[in-house]
Design a protein around this motif. Structure first.
Motif, short mmCIF file in Angstrom:
data_model
loop_
_atom_site.label_atom_id
_atom_site.label_comp_id
_atom_site.label_asym_id
_atom_site.label_seq_id
_atom_site.Cartn_x
_atom_site.Cartn_y
_atom_site.Cartn_z
N ALA A 104 11.34 -0.26 -8.09
CA ALA A 104 11.67 1.33 -7.35
C ALA A 104 12.27 1.41 -6.33
O ALA A 104 12.80 2.18 -5.23
CB ALA A 104 10.19 1.61 -7.97
N ASN A 105 10.71 0.78 -5.44
CA ASN A 105 11.81 1.03 -3.45
C ASN A 105 12.49 0.78 -3.64
O ASN A 105 12.54 1.29 -2.07
CB ASN A 105 10.10 0.41 -3.10
CG ASN A 105 10.21 0.13 -1.58
OD1 ASN A 105 11.30 -0.19 -1.03
ND2 ASN A 105 10.35 1.81 -1.23
N LEU A 106 13.10 -0.76 -3.63
CA LEU A 106 13.88 -1.09 -3.31
C LEU A 106 15.38 -0.07 -3.71
O LEU A 106 16.66 -1.00 -3.55
CB LEU A 106 14.50 -2.80 -3.79
CG LEU A 106 13.17 -3.58 -3.29
CD1 LEU A 106 12.97 -4.82 -3.28
CD2 LEU A 106 13.61 -3.50 -2.11
N THR A 107 15.44 -0.28 -5.12
CA THR A 107 16.74 0.57 -6.21
C THR A 107 15.94 1.82 -5.72
O THR A 107 17.64 2.45 -6.54
CB THR A 107 17.08 -0.32 -7.19
OG1 THR A 107 15.72 -0.20 -8.24
CG2 THR A 107 16.78 -2.03 -6.90
N GLY A 108 15.09 2.48 -5.56
CA GLY A 108 15.44 3.81 -6.52
C GLY A 108 15.97 4.71 -4.95
O GLY A 108 16.07 4.12 -3.69
N THR A 109 15.49 5.62 -4.90
CA THR A 109 16.15 6.58 -3.74
C THR A 109 14.41 8.13 -3.47
O THR A 109 14.18 8.07 -4.64
CB THR A 109 17.01 7.95 -3.63
OG1 THR A 109 16.90 8.38 -5.25
CG2 THR A 109 18.14 7.27 -3.70
N GLN A 111 1.05 -1.30 -0.01
CA GLN A 111 -0.07 0.10 -0.27
C GLN A 111 0.99 1.15 -0.11
O GLN A 111 0.44 2.17 -0.47
CB GLN A 111 -1.14 -0.14 1.03
CG GLN A 111 -2.05 -0.58 1.61
CD GLN A 111 -2.82 -1.10 2.05
OE1 GLN A 111 -1.98 0.00 3.44
NE2 GLN A 111 -3.55 -2.18 2.22
N SER A 112 1.63 1.17 0.91
CA SER A 112 2.77 2.69 0.96
C SER A 112 3.87 2.90 -0.12
O SER A 112 4.14 3.71 -0.63
CB SER A 112 3.63 1.68 2.15
OG SER A 112 4.94 0.97 1.73
N ILE A 113 3.70 1.92 -1.00
CA ILE A 113 4.86 2.44 -2.00
C ILE A 113 4.17 2.31 -4.11
O ILE A 113 4.63 2.28 -4.44
CB ILE A 113 6.10 1.07 -2.42
CG1 ILE A 113 4.66 -0.68 -2.64
CG2 ILE A 113 7.07 0.70 -0.69
CD1 ILE A 113 6.00 -1.66 -2.46
N PRO A 165 2.71 11.15 1.26
CA PRO A 165 2.93 10.59 0.13
C PRO A 165 4.23 10.83 0.17
O PRO A 165 5.04 12.15 0.11
CB PRO A 165 1.90 11.25 -0.63
CG PRO A 165 1.39 12.33 0.00
CD PRO A 165 1.41 11.52 1.39
N TYR A 166 5.26 10.98 -1.35
CA TYR A 166 6.33 10.98 -1.16
C TYR A 166 6.55 9.93 -2.72
O TYR A 166 6.35 9.64 -3.27
CB TYR A 166 7.56 10.69 -0.25
CG TYR A 166 7.41 8.98 -0.40
CD1 TYR A 166 6.73 8.16 0.65
CD2 TYR A 166 8.34 7.90 -1.24
CE1 TYR A 166 7.05 6.75 0.95
CE2 TYR A 166 9.13 6.97 -0.66
CZ TYR A 166 7.84 6.46 0.13
OH TYR A 166 7.91 5.04 0.45
N CYS A 167 8.00 11.26 -3.37
CA CYS A 167 8.54 11.10 -4.28
C CYS A 167 9.74 10.22 -4.68
O CYS A 167 10.46 10.57 -4.08
CB CYS A 167 9.12 12.24 -5.21
SG CYS A 167 9.38 12.25 -6.64
N VAL A 168 9.39 9.41 -5.25
CA VAL A 168 10.84 8.09 -5.40
C VAL A 168 11.37 8.19 -7.20
O VAL A 168 10.38 8.15 -7.75
CB VAL A 168 10.14 6.19 -5.27
CG1 VAL A 168 11.65 5.98 -5.02
CG2 VAL A 168 9.54 6.42 -4.36
N ARG A 169 12.83 7.85 -7.32
CA ARG A 169 13.11 7.95 -8.38
C ARG A 169 13.98 7.38 -8.42
O ARG A 169 14.85 6.60 -8.08
CB ARG A 169 13.95 9.43 -8.18
CG ARG A 169 15.18 9.77 -9.57
CD ARG A 169 16.26 10.94 -9.58
NE ARG A 169 17.20 10.38 -9.37
CZ ARG A 169 18.28 11.19 -8.49
NH1 ARG A 169 18.17 12.05 -8.83
NH2 ARG A 169 19.74 10.26 -8.29
C1 LIG Z 1 10.53 1.74 0.26
O1 LIG Z 1 9.69 1.49 1.42
C2 LIG Z 1 10.11 1.22 2.77
C3 LIG Z 1 8.65 0.96 3.41
O2 LIG Z 1 7.35 1.55 3.25
C4 LIG Z 1 10.20 2.83 3.06
O3 LIG Z 1 10.56 3.27 4.39
C5 LIG Z 1 11.20 3.60 2.19
O4 LIG Z 1 11.46 4.86 2.19
C6 LIG Z 1 11.03 3.32 0.72
N1 LIG Z 1 12.03 3.60 0.14
C7 LIG Z 1 11.80 3.97 -1.39
C8 LIG Z 1 13.06 4.47 -2.20
O5 LIG Z 1 11.16 4.00 -1.69
#
Ligand SMILES: *[C@@H]1O[C@H](CO)[C@@H](O)[C@H](O)[C@H]1NC(C)=O
Ligand SMILES: *[C@@H]1O[C@H](CO)[C@@H](O)[C@H](O)[C@H]1NC(C)=O
Ligand SMILES: *[C@@H]1O[C@H](CO)[C@@H](O)[C@H](O)[C@H]1NC(C)=O
Ligand SMILES: *[C@@H]1O[C@H](CO)[C@@H](O)[C@H](O)[C@H]1NC(C)=O
Ligand SMILES: *[C@@H]1O[C@H](CO)[C@@H](O)[C@H](O)[C@H]1NC(C)=O
Ligand SMILES: *[C@@H]1O[C@H](CO)[C@@H](O)[C@H](O)[C@H]1NC(C)=O
Ligand SMILES: *[C@@H]1O[C@H](CO)[C@@H](O)[C@H](O)[C@H]1NC(C)=O
Ligand SMILES: *[C@@H]1O[C@H](CO)[C@@H](O)[C@H](O)[C@H]1NC(C)=O
Ligand SMILES: *[C@@H]1O[C@H](CO)[C@@H](O)[C@H](O)[C@H]1NC(C)=O
Ligand SMILES: *[C@@H]1O[C@H](CO)[C@@H](O)[C@H](O)[C@H]1NC(C)=O
Ligand SMILES: *[C@@H]1O[C@H](CO)[C@@H](O)[C@H](O)[C@H]1NC(C)=O
Length: 705
Positions: A562-567, A526-528, A608-612
Motif C-alpha cells: 500500500a505504501n509503495l503503490t498507493g497515494t 512503524q510509520s506505514i 497519521p495519515y490516510c493511504v488509498r
Molecule cells: C510511504 O512511506 C514513506 C516513508 O514513511 C512516506 O514518506 C510516504 O508518504 C508513504 N507513501 C504512502 C503512499 O503511504
C-alpha cells in the motif's frame, strides 16, 4: 513399590509402562531446582491426508540425562556405552543430519534432542525439506507431462534430507541462544562427564522437554475428531487446525472488488510466495526461498506504478503474494479455486499471462533463468504467446545488468504457484529464478536461509536507523531484477513508450530486506502500519504460515505494498475509517488505511495519515477444508496439531531411583500411575536457585487430588 524396570537400565526400553514423577501417591510437593530454557523453538506435529510428521513429547514431558554430542563418535556413549539411559542429547548443529537422526530414531536410549545452531552455516548445505518439493500437487502427473512428474528430469533440491517430513516420537528443540547452550554444556561438564574411566556419579544434570501434541495419525483423523467434538461435546476441544492465512493482491488499475471484471479485460499476473518453513516451529527466515523474490516483486510494483501512462495501458496487472505455498500450494490453489467458482473478481479466462519470481538473489554473475512449461510448447497457440513473453522479458533486460536466459524446453517448471494455474488452464507463463536446474540455495526451508545466505553485508558500527537506509549490494542486485520485471510488465500490458524511466529503487529494496529479514520494528514499518497493528513488529522476522490469521508477514506485505503503490489522500481519520460514508471514496475500487505516520522530529508524536490503494486480502485456506475433503489428493491437507505447553528446562537429579521416570513415557490411552519415592537434591552452587514443583504437569497433579 519400586518402579518397574528399576536397575535394569534401558531394559524395558521405549515400551516401558509410563510412570510419572511426583505423581499423586508420592510426595507431590517435592521441591526441585529448575533452570528454564528461555530461547528455544520446538519441532511440532503437522499432519496431512495420510501421515503425521514432526515431533512430540509424552504428556508429562520427556526427561533424560544430558549428553553433549559434538562429533559422531560421541554417539557411541548414547547408543551403547552410557550407563544412564535414556539420554537427552545436546546435538551440535553440524551433526543435525539424516543419518544421525535416523540412528536416534531407532533406539530407546534417547528421550529427546536439543539442537544448537551451527556457526558458520554448515558449508555442505542443509535443507530439511524434500528433494522434490510439493511433489504431486503441481501440474505434472500421469495425465500431464508424466515424464516430468516426481522430479524425474530435474531434482530441484538435491541437498534436501526430508527431515522435516519425518515422524519423531521424541521431542526435538532448537536452542536459539548460544549463551543458553553454554549454560547446558557447563552443567554437563560439571556433572556428567565420565571421569577416571568410571561413569559419572550422581547428581547428574538432566533436561526435560515438553511438547506434547494433541493430534495423531492424519488430518482425516484429527478433523473428524474436531468435528465430533464440536458437534457433541459440551467442552469442545479442537485437536488440529488447518494451515490458514491470506494472500495479498493488488492491481495496477483499480478494479471493482465486489463485482466482476469484464470478460474482455486482460490481466497479467505477477506472483511470488511469501511463506517459508524450517524444521522448527515459527523459525522460517526464508531469505532466498521467499523474501528475495517478494521484495523484488514489491519493488517492481512500485516502479511500474510510477510510470506516467499506467492508467491508459490496455491490460491490467495484478500483483499477487501467495501464503502457504510451502505446504502443497495452499494460497495459489485457493485463488484458482475461487476464480473457478466465481468467488473472485477475476476469472481464469481474464489471465493474459503469468510471470512468477521464485528464488532470485543468488544469481551466478548476472544470469536470471526463464523457466517455461515444456508441455505448453506443444500447443501452437500457447507456444506463440510464451515466445512473445520470453522475447519481451529478454528485450527488457537490454542495458540492465541482468542476462535473461532460457532454461530449456526439455526441463519442466520448478516448484511454483504457476503450476496450480496451469493445472486449470493453458496459460502462458514464465518462472524467473537464479538457478537453471537444481536450486542455488543450499539452505532451502531451513533456519540457515538467513540474510548471510543472500550475502547481505553491512559495514560495522551502523545504528539501526543507518542500517535501515544502507544500500547493500544484494539490494542493488535485486533492484536490477525488479527494474527488468517492471519494464517487461509495462510492455506486456501494452505500454509503447520508452521504458528507460521505469526504474526500481535500491533504497526501497534495501529497507524491505532489512525489515523482512533483520528487524521488523524499524522506523519505516512503524510509520506505514495501522496503530492497532504496532504489536506485530517483533524483532527477528519469521515467515511461517499460521493457523489463525493473518500473520505478521501478511500484514506487512499488505502495508508495504500500500505504501509503495498507493497515494496519500487528504481525508480525516473519520472519513478514512468509514469510506462507505465518504463521498467519492469509491469503496469498491480502493482500500483505505489510516496509518501511524512518522515521528515528528524531536518529538514522540506521530503524524497519521490516510493511504488509498488497491491492496486486498483473499483467503489462503486450502479448498480441501472448504469442501471437507480431508483426504484430498488434489488440494493441500496440511494441519497443525494443538498443544498445551511447550517448554524446556534443566535440573540436577539426585539418584538412580528417579531414572525409571526418565524413561520415555508414551501417551498410552490410560497411563498407570505409580509411586515414586521422594527424592532429595544436592544443590550445585553454580545454579541460581529458581524454585519449582516437582509435579511435572499440573493436570496430572490435579487429576489425582
Ligand atoms: C510511504 O512511506 C514513506 C516513508 O514513511 C512516506 O514518506 C510516504 O508518504 C508513504 N507513501 C504512502 C503512499 O503511504
Ligand atoms: C503426506 O506426507 C507424507 C510425508 O511427507 C507423504 O509421504 C505423503 O505422500 C503425504 N500424503 C499426501 C496425500 O500427500
Ligand atoms: C552472551 O554472553 C555474552 C558474554 O557474557 C554477552 O556479551 C552477550 O550479550 C550474550 N548474548 C546474548 C544473546 O544474551
Ligand atoms: C531463563 O530466565 C530465567 C529468569 O530470568 C533465568 O533465571 C534463567 O537462568 C534463564 N535460563 C538460562 C538457561 O539462561
Ligand atoms: C461494483 O460492483 C457492484 C456489483 O456488481 C456494483 O453494484 C457497484 O455499482 C460497482 N461499483 C462501481 C464503483 O463500479
Ligand atoms: C491449446 O491452448 C488453447 C488455449 O490457449 C486451448 O483452447 C486448446 O484446447 C489447446 N489445444 C490443445 C491441443 O490442447
Ligand atoms: C506515453 O504515451 C502516451 C500515449 O500512450 C503519451 O500520451 C504520453 O505523453 C507518453 N508519455 C511519455 C512520458 O512519454
Ligand atoms: C518497537 O520499537 C519501539 C521503539 O522504537 C518500542 O517503543 C516498541 O515497544 C517496539 N515494539 C515492539 C513490539 O517491540
Ligand atoms: C508477530 O506478532 C505477534 C503479535 O501479533 C507478536 O507477539 C510476535 O512477536 C510477532 N512475531 C515476530 C516474529 O515478530
Ligand atoms: C485537506 O482538507 C482540508 C479540509 O477538507 C483542507 O482544509 C486542507 O487544505 C486540505 N489539505 C490539502 C493539503 O489539500
Ligand atoms: C532537534 O534537536 C536537536 C538537538 O537537540 C536540534 O539541534 C535540532 O535543531 C532539533 N530539530 C528540530 C526540528 O527541532
Amino acid at each position: 513399590g519400586p518402579p518397574a524396570g528399576d536397575g535394569a537400565l534401558g531394559a524395558p526400553g521405549r515400551w516401558a509402562l509410563p510412570s510419572f514423577p511426583g505423581s499423586c501417591q508420592g510426595n507431590s510437593v517435592e521441591r526441585k531446582i529448575y533452570i528454564p530454557l528461555n530461547k528455544t523453538a520446538p519441532c511440532v506435529r503437522l499432519l496431512n491426508a495420510t501421515h503425521q510428521i514432526g515431533c512430540q513429547s509424552s504428556i508429562s514431558g520427556d526427561t533424560g540425562v544430558i549428553h553433549v554430542v559434538e562429533k559422531e563418535e560421541d554417539l557411541n556413549w548414547v547408543l551403547a556405552d552410557g550407563p544412564h539411559p535414556p539420554y537427552m542429547i545436546l546435538l551440535d548443529g553440524n551433526l543435525f543430519n539424516r543419518s544421525v537422526l535416523m540412528q536416534l530414531k531407532g533406539t530407546s536410549r534417547v528421550s529427546g534432542l536439543a539442537v544448537s545452531i551451527a556457526k558458520p552455516n554448515p558449508p555442505q548445505g542443509f535443507s530439511p525439506g524434500l528433494k522434490c518439493p510439493n511433489d504431486g500437487f503441481g501440474v505434472y502427473s500421469k495425465d500431464y507431462g508424466p515424464q516430468y512428474a516426481h522430479c524425474n528430469t530435474t531434482v530441484w533440491n538435491p541437498v534436501g534430507s526430508g527431515l522435516s517430513y519425518e515422524d519423531f516420537d521424541f521431542p526435538i528443540f532448537l536452542l536459539e541462544d548460544a549463551n543458553e547452550t553454554q549454560v547446558i554444556k557447563q552443567c554437563y561438564q560439571d556433572h556428567n562427564v565420565p571421569r577416571d574411566g568410571s561413569g559419572p556419579e550422581y547428581p547428574l544434570c538432566a533436561m526435560q522437554l515438553f511438547s506434547h501434541m494433541h493430534a495423531v495419525t492424519s488430518t482425516v483423523t484429527c478433523m473428524r475428531r474436531n468435528s465430533i467434538q464440536n458437534t457433541f461435546s459440551i467442552n469442545p476441544e479442537t485437536v488440529c487446525d488447518p494451515l490458514l492465512d491470506y494472500n495479498v493482491w493488488s492491481t495496477l488499475q483499480p478494479i471493482n472488488s465486489s463485482g466482476k471484471v469484464d470478460r474482455e479485460q486482460e490481466v497479467i499476473i505477477v506472483a511470488t510466495r511469501i511463506d517459508s518453513h524450517s524444521f522448527f516451529w515459527n523459525i522460517a527466515p526464508g531469505a532466498e526461498s521467499a523474501v528475495s523474490s517478494f521484495v523484488t516483486h514489491l519493488a517492481a510494483a512500485e516502479a511500474l506504478h510510477k510510470a506516467s501512462d499506467v492508467h491508459s495501458l490496455q491490460r491490467n496487472v495484478m500483483f499477487t503474494f501467495f501464503q502457504g505455498e510451502t505446504f502443497d500450494y495452499i494460497g495459489s490453489s485457493r485463488m484458482v479455486y475461487d476464480m473457478e467458482k466465481d468467488k473472485f473478481p477475476l476469472r481464469l479466462d481474464n489471465i493474459h499471462s503469468f510471470v512468477e519470481l521464485n528464488q532470485v538473489a543468488l544469481r551466478n554473475g548476472s544470469v536470471l533463468w526463464m523457466h517455461t512449461d515444456p508441455v505448453s510448447w506443444m500447443n501452437e497457440s500457447v507456444q506463440t504467446q510464451v515466445r512473445n513473453l520470453l522475447d519481451i522479458l529478454s528485450n527488457s533486460s537490454v542495458g540492465a545488468n541482468v542476462t535473461l536466459q532460457e532454461a530449456g524446453y526439455s526441463q519442466p517448471l520448478p516448484p511454483s504457484s504457476f503450476q496450480r494455474f496451469l493445472r486449470a488452464r493453458h496459460i502462458p507463463g514464465v518462472v524467473l529464478t537464479d538457478h537453471q536446474a537444481a536450486f542455488q540455495n543450499r539452505y532451502y526451508q531451513s533456519m540457515y536461509d538467513t540474510p548471510e545466505n543472500i550475502r547481505m553485508q553491512y559495514p560495522e558500527g551502523l545504528s539501526p536507523e543507518e542500517t535501515l537506509e544502507y544500500v547493500t549490494d544484494t539490494a542493488k542486485s535485486l533492484a536490477e531484477v525488479a527494474t527488468v520485471v517492471a519494464r517487461a510488465l509495462y510492455r506486456l500490458a501494452g505500454g509503447a513508450n520508452n521504458t528507460s524511466a521505469i526504474q526500481a529503487d535500491p533504497k526501497t529494496v534495501t529497507r524491505m530486506l532489512y525489515g523482512f529479514l533483520i528487524k521488523m520494528n524499524n522506523s519505516w514499518f512503524q510509520s506505514i502500519i495501522k496503530p492497532d497493528l504496532k504489536g506485530i513488529l517483533g524483532d527477528v522476522p519469521q515467515h511461517y504460515v499460521a493457523v489463525s490469521s493473518p500473520v505478521n508477514t501478511t500484514y506487512l506485505v499488505h502495508y508495504v505494498l500500500a505504501n509503495l503503490t498507493g497515494t496519500v489522500v487528504n481525508l480525516t481519520k473519520e472519513e478514512c475509517l468509514n469510506p462507505d460514508k465518504t463521498p467519492n471514496a469509491e469503496k469498491e475500487l480502493y482500500d483505505y488505511a489510516w496509518v501511524q505516520g512518522s515521528l515528528d522530529p524531536n518529538s514522540t508524536t506521530r503524524v497519521p495519515y490516510c493511504v488509498r490503494s488497491t491492496v486486498r486480502l483473499s483467503k489462503a485456506l486450502s479448498p480441501a477444508f472448504e469442501l471437507r475433503q480431508w483426504g484430498s489428493t488434489e488440494y493441500s491437507t496440511w494441519t497443525e496439531s494443538r498443544w498445551k505447553e511447550i517448554r524446556a528446562r534443566i535440573f540436577l537429579v539426585a539418584s538412580k531411583e528417579l531414572e525409571v521416570s526418565f524413561r520415555r513415557t508414551f501417551s498410552l490411552p490410560l497411563p498407570m500411575l505409580e509411586n515414586t519415592k521422594s527424592l532429595r537434591l544436592t544443590l550445585s552452587p553454580k545454579f541460581t536457585p529458581s524454585w519449582g514443583f516437582a509435579c511435572p504437569s499440573n493436570s496430572w497433579c490435579q487429576q489425582c487430588r
